[in-house]
Design a protein around this motif. Structure first.
Motif, PDB file in Angstrom:
ATOM      1  N   GLY A 122      -1.269   3.879  11.721  1.00  0.00           N
ATOM      2  CA  GLY A 122      -0.906   2.549  11.243  1.00  0.00           C
ATOM      3  C   GLY A 122      -1.497   2.259   9.879  1.00  0.00           C
ATOM      4  O   GLY A 122      -0.836   1.706   8.997  1.00  0.00           O
ATOM      5  N   LYS A 123      -2.752   2.662   9.691  1.00  0.00           N
ATOM      6  CA  LYS A 123      -3.391   2.476   8.387  1.00  0.00           C
ATOM      7  C   LYS A 123      -2.710   3.328   7.330  1.00  0.00           C
ATOM      8  O   LYS A 123      -2.494   2.871   6.200  1.00  0.00           O
ATOM      9  CB  LYS A 123      -4.884   2.818   8.476  1.00  0.00           C
ATOM     10  CG  LYS A 123      -5.663   1.802   9.289  1.00  0.00           C
ATOM     11  CD  LYS A 123      -7.116   2.201   9.424  1.00  0.00           C
ATOM     12  CE  LYS A 123      -7.865   1.179  10.272  1.00  0.00           C
ATOM     13  NZ  LYS A 123      -9.278   1.533  10.434  1.00  0.00           N
ATOM     14  N   ALA A 124      -2.331   4.556   7.692  1.00  0.00           N
ATOM     15  CA  ALA A 124      -1.636   5.438   6.750  1.00  0.00           C
ATOM     16  C   ALA A 124      -0.268   4.864   6.389  1.00  0.00           C
ATOM     17  O   ALA A 124       0.170   4.962   5.237  1.00  0.00           O
ATOM     18  CB  ALA A 124      -1.494   6.836   7.336  1.00  0.00           C
ATOM     19  N   LEU A 125       0.402   4.248   7.360  1.00  0.00           N
ATOM     20  CA  LEU A 125       1.690   3.609   7.097  1.00  0.00           C
ATOM     21  C   LEU A 125       1.535   2.525   6.041  1.00  0.00           C
ATOM     22  O   LEU A 125       2.301   2.475   5.072  1.00  0.00           O
ATOM     23  CB  LEU A 125       2.256   3.006   8.392  1.00  0.00           C
ATOM     24  CG  LEU A 125       3.467   2.093   8.222  1.00  0.00           C
ATOM     25  CD1 LEU A 125       4.694   2.901   7.814  1.00  0.00           C
ATOM     26  CD2 LEU A 125       3.723   1.314   9.501  1.00  0.00           C
ATOM     27  N   ILE A 126       0.553   1.662   6.211  1.00  0.00           N
ATOM     28  CA  ILE A 126       0.358   0.567   5.260  1.00  0.00           C
ATOM     29  C   ILE A 126      -0.043   1.107   3.895  1.00  0.00           C
ATOM     30  O   ILE A 126       0.423   0.621   2.868  1.00  0.00           O
ATOM     31  CB  ILE A 126      -0.667  -0.455   5.804  1.00  0.00           C
ATOM     32  CG1 ILE A 126      -0.146  -1.069   7.102  1.00  0.00           C
ATOM     33  CG2 ILE A 126      -0.978  -1.523   4.763  1.00  0.00           C
ATOM     34  CD1 ILE A 126       1.270  -1.645   7.016  1.00  0.00           C
ATOM     35  N   GLU A 127      -0.879   2.138   3.860  1.00  0.00           N
ATOM     36  CA  GLU A 127      -1.229   2.767   2.579  1.00  0.00           C
ATOM     37  C   GLU A 127       0.016   3.276   1.878  1.00  0.00           C
ATOM     38  O   GLU A 127       0.196   3.075   0.677  1.00  0.00           O
ATOM     39  CB  GLU A 127      -2.190   3.948   2.802  1.00  0.00           C
ATOM     40  CG  GLU A 127      -3.622   3.589   2.686  1.00  0.00           C
ATOM     41  CD  GLU A 127      -4.492   4.824   2.778  1.00  0.00           C
ATOM     42  OE1 GLU A 127      -4.175   5.857   2.156  1.00  0.00           O
ATOM     43  OE2 GLU A 127      -5.494   4.740   3.484  1.00  0.00           O
ATOM     44  N   ALA A 128       0.898   3.935   2.640  1.00  0.00           N
ATOM     45  CA  ALA A 128       2.125   4.474   2.056  1.00  0.00           C
ATOM     46  C   ALA A 128       3.025   3.349   1.554  1.00  0.00           C
ATOM     47  O   ALA A 128       3.640   3.462   0.491  1.00  0.00           O
ATOM     48  CB  ALA A 128       2.858   5.341   3.073  1.00  0.00           C
ATOM     49  N   LEU A 129       3.102   2.267   2.321  1.00  0.00           N
ATOM     50  CA  LEU A 129       3.931   1.143   1.898  1.00  0.00           C
ATOM     51  C   LEU A 129       3.376   0.459   0.655  1.00  0.00           C
ATOM     52  O   LEU A 129       4.131  -0.116  -0.123  1.00  0.00           O
ATOM     53  CB  LEU A 129       4.069   0.124   3.034  1.00  0.00           C
ATOM     54  CG  LEU A 129       4.941   0.570   4.202  1.00  0.00           C
ATOM     55  CD1 LEU A 129       4.827  -0.421   5.351  1.00  0.00           C
ATOM     56  CD2 LEU A 129       6.379   0.735   3.771  1.00  0.00           C
ATOM     57  N   MET A 130       2.078   0.518   0.472  1.00  0.00           N
ATOM     58  CA  MET A 130       1.448  -0.094  -0.694  1.00  0.00           C
ATOM     59  C   MET A 130       1.617   0.761  -1.949  1.00  0.00           C
ATOM     60  O   MET A 130       1.465   0.271  -3.060  1.00  0.00           O
ATOM     61  CB  MET A 130      -0.028  -0.355  -0.428  1.00  0.00           C
ATOM     62  CG  MET A 130      -0.262  -1.458   0.577  1.00  0.00           C
ATOM     63  SD  MET A 130      -1.999  -1.680   1.004  1.00  0.00           S
ATOM     64  CE  MET A 130      -2.661  -2.253  -0.551  1.00  0.00           C
ATOM     65  N   SER A 131       1.948   2.019  -1.767  1.00  0.00           N
ATOM     66  CA  SER A 131       2.126   2.926  -2.891  1.00  0.00           C
ATOM     67  C   SER A 131       3.570   2.863  -3.373  1.00  0.00           C
ATOM     68  O   SER A 131       4.501   3.097  -2.610  1.00  0.00           O
ATOM     69  CB  SER A 131       1.794   4.360  -2.457  1.00  0.00           C
ATOM     70  OG  SER A 131       2.246   5.272  -3.422  1.00  0.00           O
ATOM     71  N   ARG A 132       3.747   2.553  -4.624  1.00  0.00           N
ATOM     72  CA  ARG A 132       5.103   2.502  -5.181  1.00  0.00           C
ATOM     73  C   ARG A 132       5.785   3.853  -5.073  1.00  0.00           C
ATOM     74  O   ARG A 132       6.991   3.932  -4.950  1.00  0.00           O
ATOM     75  CB  ARG A 132       5.068   2.073  -6.640  1.00  0.00           C
ATOM     76  CG  ARG A 132       4.835   0.595  -6.803  1.00  0.00           C
ATOM     77  CD  ARG A 132       4.889   0.232  -8.241  1.00  0.00           C
ATOM     78  NE  ARG A 132       3.646   0.679  -8.867  1.00  0.00           N
ATOM     79  CZ  ARG A 132       3.347   0.557 -10.128  1.00  0.00           C
ATOM     80  NH1 ARG A 132       4.210   0.006 -10.935  1.00  0.00           N
ATOM     81  NH2 ARG A 132       2.208   0.972 -10.604  1.00  0.00           N
ATOM     82  N   ASP A 133       5.015   4.927  -5.120  1.00  0.00           N
ATOM     83  CA  ASP A 133       5.586   6.267  -5.096  1.00  0.00           C
ATOM     84  C   ASP A 133       6.179   6.636  -3.747  1.00  0.00           C
ATOM     85  O   ASP A 133       7.103   7.426  -3.679  1.00  0.00           O
ATOM     86  CB  ASP A 133       4.530   7.315  -5.475  1.00  0.00           C
ATOM     87  CG  ASP A 133       4.043   7.147  -6.903  1.00  0.00           C
ATOM     88  OD1 ASP A 133       4.801   6.604  -7.730  1.00  0.00           O
ATOM     89  OD2 ASP A 133       2.903   7.538  -7.174  1.00  0.00           O
ATOM     90  N   SER A 134       5.653   6.069  -2.661  1.00  0.00           N
ATOM     91  CA  SER A 134       6.117   6.500  -1.344  1.00  0.00           C
ATOM     92  C   SER A 134       6.760   5.403  -0.512  1.00  0.00           C
ATOM     93  O   SER A 134       7.332   5.694   0.535  1.00  0.00           O
ATOM     94  CB  SER A 134       4.960   7.126  -0.560  1.00  0.00           C
ATOM     95  OG  SER A 134       3.923   6.187  -0.382  1.00  0.00           O
ATOM     96  N   ALA A 135       6.713   4.156  -0.926  1.00  0.00           N
ATOM     97  CA  ALA A 135       7.245   3.058  -0.110  1.00  0.00           C
ATOM     98  C   ALA A 135       8.723   3.253   0.211  1.00  0.00           C
ATOM     99  O   ALA A 135       9.145   3.076   1.353  1.00  0.00           O
ATOM    100  CB  ALA A 135       7.025   1.710  -0.794  1.00  0.00           C
ATOM    101  N   TYR A 136       9.530   3.624  -0.764  1.00  0.00           N
ATOM    102  CA  TYR A 136      10.964   3.815  -0.524  1.00  0.00           C
ATOM    103  C   TYR A 136      11.188   4.889   0.535  1.00  0.00           C
ATOM    104  O   TYR A 136      11.984   4.713   1.440  1.00  0.00           O
ATOM    105  CB  TYR A 136      11.678   4.193  -1.830  1.00  0.00           C
ATOM    106  CG  TYR A 136      13.139   4.493  -1.625  1.00  0.00           C
ATOM    107  CD1 TYR A 136      14.054   3.456  -1.441  1.00  0.00           C
ATOM    108  CD2 TYR A 136      13.600   5.800  -1.612  1.00  0.00           C
ATOM    109  CE1 TYR A 136      15.398   3.722  -1.253  1.00  0.00           C
ATOM    110  CE2 TYR A 136      14.945   6.073  -1.420  1.00  0.00           C
ATOM    111  CZ  TYR A 136      15.839   5.036  -1.238  1.00  0.00           C
ATOM    112  OH  TYR A 136      17.159   5.309  -1.035  1.00  0.00           O
TER     113      TYR A 136
END
Length: 81
Positions: free
Chosen positions: A60-74
């Motif tokens: 869950g924490k990794a998901l939010i980190e990824a969503l916060m990153s412009r490079d990986s959110a999409y």
């Protein structure tokens, strides 16, 4: 991945409380659920983003980190949704 990207993620994680992370996980879960009537917390637990106590898991924490990153959110939205 640049040095800046590697050092940014841990700092962002530290800036969010568990409550903030849970809120973001539930918001993302609701977005993904569409018209489903299942409780968002139950769906998030089923996906492994929250534990049985309603706290964020490492995934869950990794998901939010990824969503916060412009490079990986999409990519996250395309993968999950």
């Amino acid at each position: 991945m640049s040095m800046t990207e590697e050092t940014d993620a841990p700092e962002r994680r530290e800036n969010l409380s568990n409550d903030d992370i849970v809120s973001r996980i539930l918001g993302f879960t609701l977005f993904c659920m569409g018209l489903s009537r299942a409780p968002a917390d139950q769906v998030a637990r089923g996906r492994g983003w929250l534990d049985e106590m309603g706290q964020p898991t490492p995934d869950g924490k990794a998901l939010i980190e990824a969503l916060m990153s412009r490079d990986s959110a999409y990519g996250v939205y395309k993968l999950v949704y």
